[in-house]
Design a protein around this motif. Sequence first.
Motif, PDB file in Angstrom:
ATOM      1  N   GLY A 101     -15.528 -15.201 -18.737  1.00  0.00           N
ATOM      2  CA  GLY A 101     -14.408 -14.422 -19.239  1.00  0.00           C
ATOM      3  C   GLY A 101     -13.847 -13.447 -18.219  1.00  0.00           C
ATOM      4  N   PHE A 102     -12.552 -13.470 -18.016  1.00  0.00           N
ATOM      5  CA  PHE A 102     -11.907 -12.455 -17.179  1.00  0.00           C
ATOM      6  C   PHE A 102     -11.654 -11.217 -18.036  1.00  0.00           C
ATOM      7  N   LEU A 103     -11.234 -10.174 -17.378  1.00  0.00           N
ATOM      8  CA  LEU A 103     -10.848  -8.969 -18.107  1.00  0.00           C
ATOM      9  C   LEU A 103      -9.696  -9.290 -19.057  1.00  0.00           C
ATOM     10  N   LYS A 104      -9.601  -8.492 -20.112  1.00  0.00           N
ATOM     11  CA  LYS A 104      -8.496  -8.705 -21.058  1.00  0.00           C
ATOM     12  C   LYS A 104      -7.168  -8.495 -20.332  1.00  0.00           C
ATOM     13  N   PHE A 112      -5.996 -10.233 -17.958  1.00  0.00           N
ATOM     14  CA  PHE A 112      -6.001 -10.707 -16.571  1.00  0.00           C
ATOM     15  C   PHE A 112      -5.041 -11.878 -16.395  1.00  0.00           C
ATOM     16  N   LYS A 133     -20.253 -11.566 -15.220  1.00  0.00           N
ATOM     17  CA  LYS A 133     -20.944 -10.450 -15.872  1.00  0.00           C
ATOM     18  C   LYS A 133     -22.455 -10.713 -15.953  1.00  0.00           C
ATOM     19  N   VAL A 171     -14.423 -12.412  -7.963  1.00  0.00           N
ATOM     20  CA  VAL A 171     -14.956 -12.719  -9.290  1.00  0.00           C
ATOM     21  C   VAL A 171     -16.476 -12.565  -9.267  1.00  0.00           C
ATOM     22  N   LYS A 198      -1.474 -11.002 -16.103  1.00  0.00           N
ATOM     23  CA  LYS A 198      -1.060 -10.259 -14.904  1.00  0.00           C
ATOM     24  C   LYS A 198      -1.155 -11.087 -13.632  1.00  0.00           C
TER      25      LYS A 198
END
Length: 163
Positions: free
Chosen positions: A100-103, A105, A145, A142, A108
Amino acid sequence: MGICYGKPELPEVREPTTPSPAHSLFSSKKSPSVASEGGGSATATPRRFFKLPFPPPSPAKHIRAVLARRHGSVKPNEAAIPEDEGEEGRGGAGLDKNFGFLKGFASKYEIGEEVGRGHFGYTCTAKIKKGDGKDQPVPVKVIPKAKVKQILSFLQDLPFIAS
Ligand SMILES: Nc1ncnc2c1ncn2[C@@H]1O[C@H](COP(=O)(O)OP(=O)(O)OP(=O)(O)O)[C@@H](O)[C@H]1O
């Protein structure tokens, strides 16, 4: 007969046949008791110290054990990042985007191909989609997490780092 005033005769001082207990403190000779304790050389004590039944445990073994334990619980998508850079080459070979990328992402940035890998993650090209710097190319590093959690957990297990 007069009285003779010559030098008074002093009693002759001789070395005592048995030295006093304090003799060994001032004598440069080694006392027999010290000499009998394994030769009294500088190497005698360390040699006895290393004659332990087991050698002291190496901290490297502990670290390797923790790493192995952690590695055993690694999920398949985490194992996609190798420890040494360049194993799979550059250009996105083996790139795992299953995380998962940041919310926000994706709204943008438009992520491109992988340009390189490090110990903790990989770097991709990306392009800013909107706002300031629109269409500007940027590098995106990247770090999964789970990999961060793995590193933190490993550091907490080390005996010499206070948590
Ligand atoms: N801005 C960039 N432009 C081009 N290539 C880049 C850029 N940033 C990184 N790279 C490439 O990606 C590779 C890995 O970069 P990264 O920053 O992940 O390395 P690292 O600091 O060694 O990684 P880690 O901190 O995970 O050990 C670099 O060796 C380089 O080839």
